[in-house]
Scaffold this active site. Structure first.
Site, PDB file in Angstrom:
ATOM      1  N   GLU A  98     -12.590  -2.324  -2.779  1.00 16.45           N
ATOM      2  CA  GLU A  98     -14.082  -2.658  -3.452  1.00 16.45           C
ATOM      3  C   GLU A  98     -14.653  -3.262  -2.009  1.00 16.45           C
ATOM      4  O   GLU A  98     -14.024  -3.553  -1.098  1.00 16.45           O
ATOM      5  CB  GLU A  98     -13.583  -3.976  -3.988  1.00 16.45           C
ATOM      6  CG  GLU A  98     -15.010  -4.541  -4.688  1.00 16.45           C
ATOM      7  CD  GLU A  98     -14.769  -5.847  -5.610  1.00 16.45           C
ATOM      8  OE1 GLU A  98     -13.993  -5.780  -6.522  1.00 16.45           O
ATOM      9  OE2 GLU A  98     -15.518  -6.685  -5.390  1.00 16.45           O
ATOM     10  N   GLU A 135      -8.224  -8.932  -7.219  1.00 18.65           N
ATOM     11  CA  GLU A 135      -7.819 -10.092  -6.503  1.00 18.65           C
ATOM     12  C   GLU A 135      -7.361 -11.189  -7.208  1.00 18.65           C
ATOM     13  O   GLU A 135      -7.903 -12.123  -7.366  1.00 18.65           O
ATOM     14  CB  GLU A 135      -9.532 -10.732  -6.291  1.00 18.65           C
ATOM     15  CG  GLU A 135     -10.300  -9.730  -5.302  1.00 18.65           C
ATOM     16  CD  GLU A 135     -11.817 -10.054  -5.051  1.00 18.65           C
ATOM     17  OE1 GLU A 135     -12.124 -11.051  -5.269  1.00 18.65           O
ATOM     18  OE2 GLU A 135     -12.270  -9.252  -4.004  1.00 18.65           O
TER      19      GLU A 135
HETATM   20  C1  GAL Z   1     -15.240  -9.191  -5.465  1.00 17.06           C
HETATM   21  C2  GAL Z   1     -15.126  -9.401  -7.005  1.00 17.06           C
HETATM   22  C3  GAL Z   1     -15.783  -8.706  -7.816  1.00 17.06           C
HETATM   23  C4  GAL Z   1     -17.108  -9.605  -7.411  1.00 17.06           C
HETATM   24  C5  GAL Z   1     -17.704  -9.275  -6.047  1.00 17.06           C
HETATM   25  C6  GAL Z   1     -19.017  -9.993  -5.598  1.00 17.06           C
HETATM   26  O1  GAL Z   1     -14.650 -10.503  -4.752  1.00 17.06           O
HETATM   27  O2  GAL Z   1     -13.863  -8.719  -6.990  1.00 17.06           O
HETATM   28  O3  GAL Z   1     -15.670  -8.959  -9.037  1.00 17.06           O
HETATM   29  O4  GAL Z   1     -17.217 -10.920  -7.745  1.00 17.06           O
HETATM   30  O5  GAL Z   1     -16.571  -9.980  -5.124  1.00 17.06           O
HETATM   31  O6  GAL Z   1     -19.154  -9.567  -4.210  1.00 17.06           O
END
Ligand code: GAL
Length: 807
Positions: A488, A412
């Site tokens: 993710e 991100e």
């Molecule tokens: C994502 C991020 C992670 C964590 C996660 C929590 O956007 O890449 O590191 O913060 O959100 O939902």
């Protein structure tokens, strides 16, 4: 002072010795926060994990715009609420072995901004706390009383999670002769492989030879039984480089299901004189990604059943420990996980070795920010000067691990929106390819539209979508690669043992107790439920898998409790911080673990005060149908179906009325035959402490760990789900108390004091082996109910069982 430092040397272990090469693992150091008061510590060491927890550490007053915040608030606990900020110093002494000509210091990571001095002179420095680095210290050596000092410095607002502090990964000293092999220049690659034959290449480089005229380099590949399966010798070129192409007949290919390893031995000789020898574990396997086949391992398409893991080990903090990593990987494998993403930074060597040998694919990630910050003091301070050096060490240090199947250049990254970001992504991807042309490169983007529009995704090999499953269908045709990876996914939140009523799907729900519901129906503003991502994987041929946020809870980032004190660790894990599976673990296990059946019921069935109230019951199972009974009365037989968001992967009885007694589920297979049943009962009064471990035998190496789950049970052995008694521990004999954790994200009790409250009836105690053989007695005491639980462990050298080969 010198004297006490010298005494330390005696405990530095020499881990290998061959010809001129000798390695010392520098375990014993003196440590100080202020340069005045010193204490002896064992490295790996995390100076902050003893606490105390306090909201004042690294309060981050800002708006997390990524999470949709538009005004600055105080984020407490975002980086763990532990004292990791500030300076720390370590020092130790060593002696140069006879005959050694050169010395190199190897740090597998040091948190952070380490500056290293040898005999008072600066030997070198590194900025990124997660990366390995090497320093040639030959010119700084003395004949005797050599001393190493390391100064570390952690600044506020440099991390979005708990980074740990200090020499949290091993430090080694490597002595060689002048002419030596550079293990980071030894690169093992599988060019092709099938059941009959593997063709592999090995590149090596020796350093320090004035002339390579009489020098010969030999590479030998041994199989798991130690038998030589391929060998070649060559003369290196003037730069010391040699390349080999070898065939291995009938190779045992590495995979998560069958993680066979080979040993690659590289030797260097000048005539008959042995100069150097290195040994590395390697695996034979092929990987590729394509529009036609998605991701393939050994020629077979598969979708990643992955999880993201941060680097901390719960109550051990960031200090790496092999037994703790093995336990994590074992838990994840049982859940059916076949891949982890080392979010969002370089992994330890130890973790990758465990993944190699236990069979876990890895996406090795590097950065959470590039030139533009997420928090003001993150990697943006170093990016321009350091990204090449950091990627070089990541890739050269890790590229022989068969478990690593993909590199990630970022998570991100704020520049994902812009053409400049796409340009950087292209430059970094190409740089990775120049160091390793065998693995695809990805980056996780949380704005898939922008990443597609500006060419960010197209610049990498694998378009990585963080969340935003609802955009997959719209954007797939715009990905030149023809597939999408969920780098993710999910970010569902829950607290083990906590159930909130009424049961409703919610985003960013918060409660007065700082917990989240384990009905697995609560997630973040930007995220979704496990069911949503499973669907995207199961129904789209062009998705190549997902990495769930997260496999295990971690210290810091207590979303959705940004400002609620005392929340100080995450709620995202399928497993809690203590390593105890939450209900969600079984939702994934039912889909992913194809070796064993899953039949799991929730919630627990001890609800004094809920009599007569609606109490939904969920069953996570791989069986397609089941019937539920309350005290023998059927609540209906239901089957999984796709009519509602939550009914495809779960069996739900939404209208069960609670009454104490027995909750029973009977599962039926696809042919309608009764296949399994499970019963849970209402618990009576606390009557005993149950102590259980899956490791009763430890190794006397001073580092091995036994994890002991302590559960409060009633006189019939039913778990008491609301017990919160304070338990104290005594560990005696050939082991000691190391840590304790109950998985409560709001607990301020120290992990390293031998007492803690049960959280929803359970906690996990960690016992560490001593270096002496003998038995270990573990006692757990509960003063409130006058209960004592005892467990005996044994600390004994394990004699490898040798099976004689038949003639
Ligand atoms: C994502 C991020 C992670 C964590 C996660 C929590 O956007 O890449 O590191 O913060 O959100 O939902």
């Amino acid at each position: 002072m010198k004297q006490s430092l010298l005494a330390l040397f005696l405990t530095a272990s020499v881990v290998c010795g061959a010809q001129n090469r000798q390695e010392q693992n520098l375990k014993t150091w003196q440590f100080s926060r202020d340069g005045k008061v010193w204490q002896q510590v064992s490295v790996p060491h995390d100076w902050a994990i003893n606490g105390p927890f306090d909201r004042k550490w690294d309060i981050q007053h800002l708006a997390i715009t990524q999470d949709g915040q538009n005004k600055a608030i105080d984020h407490t606990g975002r980086s763990g609420a532990l004292p990791w900020l500030g300076e720390g110093r370590y020092r130790t002494v060593f002696t140069v072995p006879k005959g050694a000509k050169r010395a190199e210091l190897y740090f597998d990571g040091a948190m952070s901004e380490p500056v290293v001095y040898v005999n008072g002179q600066e030997a070198g420095r590194w900025n990124y706390g997660y990366n390995a680095f090497r320093l040639d210290i030959t010119q700084l050596l003395r004949r005797e009383n050599n001393e190493i000092t390391v100064r570390l410095h952690n600044v506020e607002e440099s991390s979005r999670w708990y980074p740990g502090a200090g020499l949290y990964r091993p430090v080694r000293l490597i002595f060689t002769g002048d002419i030596r092999i550079d293990p980071w220049e030894t690169f093992f690659r599988t060019l092709s492989a099938d059941a009959n034959n593997a063709n592999v290449s090995v590149n090596t480089q020796i350093k320090g030879a004035k002339s390579t005229k009489n020098i010969k380099t030999t590479v030998t590949i041994k199989n798991a039984d130690g038998r030589v399966v391929a060998q070649k010798t060559a003369s290196p070129d003037a730069q010391g480089r040699a390349s080999f192409n070898l065939d291995v007949a009938h190779p045992q290919l590495w995979s998560p299901e069958s993680p066979t390893l080979y040993t690659l031995i590289t030797t260097v000789k000048d005539g008959n004189k042995h100069l150097d020898r290195t040994s590395q574990r390697v695996g034979i396997r092929t990987i590729d990604v394509s529009r036609a086949h998605g991701f393939r391992l050994n020629g077979l398409s598969r979708k990643f059943q992955g999880v993201c893991l941060h680097h901390d080990l719960g109550p051990l903090g960031a200090a790496v420990n092999k037994s703790a990593i093995i336990r994590q990987i074992r838990l994840m494998k049982d859940m059916g996980v076949d891949a982890i993403r080392t979010s969002h930074n370089m992994p330890s060597q130890m973790q990758m070795e465990v993944c190699d040998s236990m069979g876990m694919m890895v996406m090795a990630e590097s950065f959470d920010a590039w030139a533009e910050p997420k928090v003001k003091n993150d990697y943006n301070r170093f990016y321009t000067q350091w990204w090449r050096k950091d990627l070089t060490n990541l890739i050269k240090g890790h590229r022989n691990h068969p478990s690593i199947v993909m590199w990630s250049i970022g998570n991100e990254i704020p520049e994902q929106w812009k053409t400049e970001g796409a340009r950087r992504a292209k430059e970094m991807t190409e740089f990775c390819h120049s160091l390793d042309n065998t693995r695809p490169v990805t980056a996780g983007g949380d704005n898939p539209k922008a990443c597609t529009d500006c060419g960010f995704y197209a610049a990498t090999d694998v378009p990585g979508f963080n969340y935003r499953g609802f955009l997959y269908d719209e954007l797939i045709n715009r990905q030149p690669q023809g597939f999408i990876l969920g780098t993710e996914t999910t970010s569902t939140v829950s607290s083990r043992g906590v159930y909130k009523f009424p049961v409703e799907t919610k985003k960013m729900a918060t409660y007065p107790d700082g917990q989240c519901s384990s009905y697995d129906v609560e997630c973040c503003g930007w995220s979704n439920l496990p069911d949503d991502d499973m669907r995207m994987q199961d129904d789209r041929t062009w998705t190549i898998g997902q990495f769930v946020w997260t496999g295990i809870d971690y210290l810091g980032e207590p979303t959705p409790y940004y400002s609620y004190w005392p929340s100080r660790s995450s709620y995202f894990g399928a497993v809690d911080l203590a390593g105890l599976p939450k209900d969600r673990y079984y939702l994934y296990r039912a889909q992913w673990n194809k070796r064993e059946h899953t039949l799991h019921l929730l919630p627990h069935w001890t609800w004094p005060g809920r009599e007569g109230k609606n109490t939904p019951v969920y069953c996570y199972t791989d069986y397609p149908q089941a019937e539920l009974f309350v005290n023998g009365r059927s609540q209906g037989r239901i089957a999984k179906c796709d009519t509602a968001r939550l009914d495809r992967y779960r069996l739900r009885w939404n209208n069960v009325v609670y009454e104490p007694g027995e909750l029973k589920v009977v599962a039926y297979d696809a042919d309608g035959r009764k296949a399994a049943e499970k019963i849970i009962r209402t618990a009576g009064q606390p009557a005993a402490l149950r102590l259980e471990t899956d490791c009763k035998q430890l190794s006397p190496n001073g580092e091995d760990l036994a994890y002991i789950t302590v559960t409060m049970v009633d006189e019939d052995g039913n778990e008491c789900p609301d017990a919160d008694d304070l338990i104290s521990f005594e560990v005696s004999g050939a082991g000691s108390f190391r840590a304790v954790c109950n998985g409560d994200a709001t607990s301020l009790e120290s992990f390293t004091t031998p007492q803690m409250r049960l959280f929803h009836g359970k906690l996990v105690l960690t016992v560490q082996s001593s270096e002496h053989e003998g038995s270990i007695t573990v006692k757990a005491k509960d003063a409130r109910h006058h209960l004592t639980g005892i467990l005996q462990l044994i600390n004994i050298k394990q004699v490898p069982i040798r099976i004689k080969a038949r003639k």
